[in-house]
Enzyme design. Sequence first.
Site, PDB file in Angstrom:
ATOM      1  N   GLY A  67       0.848  -1.168   0.000  1.00 48.83           N
ATOM      2  CA  GLY A  67       0.000   0.000   0.000  1.00 48.83           C
ATOM      3  C   GLY A  67       0.890   1.227   0.000  1.00 48.83           C
ATOM      4  O   GLY A  67       1.895   1.285   0.723  1.00 48.83           O
ATOM      5  N   CYS A  68       0.564   2.224  -0.821  1.00 54.13           N
ATOM      6  CA  CYS A  68       1.472   3.364  -0.993  1.00 54.13           C
ATOM      7  C   CYS A  68       1.682   4.130   0.309  1.00 54.13           C
ATOM      8  O   CYS A  68       2.819   4.494   0.650  1.00 54.13           O
ATOM      9  CB  CYS A  68       0.965   4.284  -2.097  1.00 54.13           C
ATOM     10  N   ASN A  69       0.615   4.373   1.058  1.00 54.54           N
ATOM     11  CA  ASN A  69       0.760   5.066   2.337  1.00 54.54           C
ATOM     12  C   ASN A  69       1.574   4.230   3.319  1.00 54.54           C
ATOM     13  O   ASN A  69       2.435   4.749   4.044  1.00 54.54           O
ATOM     14  CB  ASN A  69      -0.611   5.354   2.950  1.00 54.54           C
TER      15      ASN A  69
ATOM     16  N   SER B  31       3.863   1.800   2.830  1.00 55.66           N
ATOM     17  CA  SER B  31       5.300   1.677   2.559  1.00 55.66           C
ATOM     18  C   SER B  31       6.020   2.989   2.827  1.00 55.66           C
ATOM     19  O   SER B  31       7.167   2.998   3.288  1.00 55.66           O
ATOM     20  CB  SER B  31       5.539   1.210   1.126  1.00 55.66           C
ATOM     21  N   THR B  32       5.347   4.123   2.558  1.00 54.00           N
ATOM     22  CA  THR B  32       5.973   5.419   2.809  1.00 54.00           C
ATOM     23  C   THR B  32       6.241   5.610   4.294  1.00 54.00           C
ATOM     24  O   THR B  32       7.340   6.014   4.699  1.00 54.00           O
ATOM     25  CB  THR B  32       5.077   6.552   2.281  1.00 54.00           C
TER      26      THR B  32
END
Length: 347
Positions: free
Chosen positions: A149-151, A153-154
């Site tokens: 998920g982009c959020n 992993s960030t």
Amino acid sequence: MSFSVAVAGASGYAGGELLRLLAGHPDFEVRTVTAHSTAGQRLIDAQPHLRSLAHLTLVDTTPETLAGHDVVFLALPHGASGALTAHLSADTLVVDCGADHRLESESDWAAFYGGDYFGAWTYGVPELPVVGGTQRSRLAGSRRVAAPGCNASTVALALAPGIRAGVIEPEDLAAVLAVGPSGAGKSLTLPNLASEILGSANPYAVGGVHRHIPEIQQSLRWAGASNPTISFTPVIVPMSRGILCTATARLVPGTSGAEVRAAWEATYADEPFVHVLPEGRFPRTGDVLGANTALIGLAVDEAVGRVVTITAVDNLTKGTAGAAIQSANLALGLPETTGLSTNGVAP
């Protein structure tokens, strides 16, 4: 060597970004693109920016259309890919950009997603620091990869170096993210209409209910935290793509600012796609637009004893499609950077 590729969900934002990157990959040949409501259309009509793939036509997403390829990328809503993957050959490299195979805990899946649980695959964030090394070593040779998920992993990339080095406390973590609406997909929903977003910043999934929370905690446990706790709040802002993550953590008493910076710099010193900026410098989302790059700025707020990290990624590239292709490269034994760029687009 050329690997044949199918992309399921090719008409969406994540599918389109996968195809944009795959079109320039020297070892991947996109042969099949699938969709649901747009099946039968030319790909160029659904993704007019993909001129080099204009010869492709969208077909139905079925196990039969995906079979027979060396690599299958799935860019489908959660719950849609799990039923498909059981029908694909064990020899096929399958990379799921959805949520169906990210979580090791079935109870977390039930609490945050619901529906059938399809089991965890190898997590596709190569640079993620884990006890004993990085997630990269777990990807080599894998044939089932769960892109992040982009959020999630960030936030994990922003905080995990401090967890593993023991310079921040794993409890009382906090992250507030400014995110572009493309992370929510291409479907027409009222909160994501331009008239609702332009000129406004809109928080959502407030109060510990966002589905990426257990994924973040899972990554931080791999980095060495036994029971990480995090307050996570995303805010939709009027930019089509990008994430700017402000994540903070309590400093372990007695830890110096130099030790904090050394932890992050040592973790990412040799990483091609995750870069720690010099002291006093902080990234902008525009710096990573279209790039498979995460930029991290770092500071210590001495007055409150907290570490502050600012991390910028393009949610569709490093947050999703770029991570998927980077992981596929590793799984197939290709150079990790193949087909991926650290250069963004400006202005």
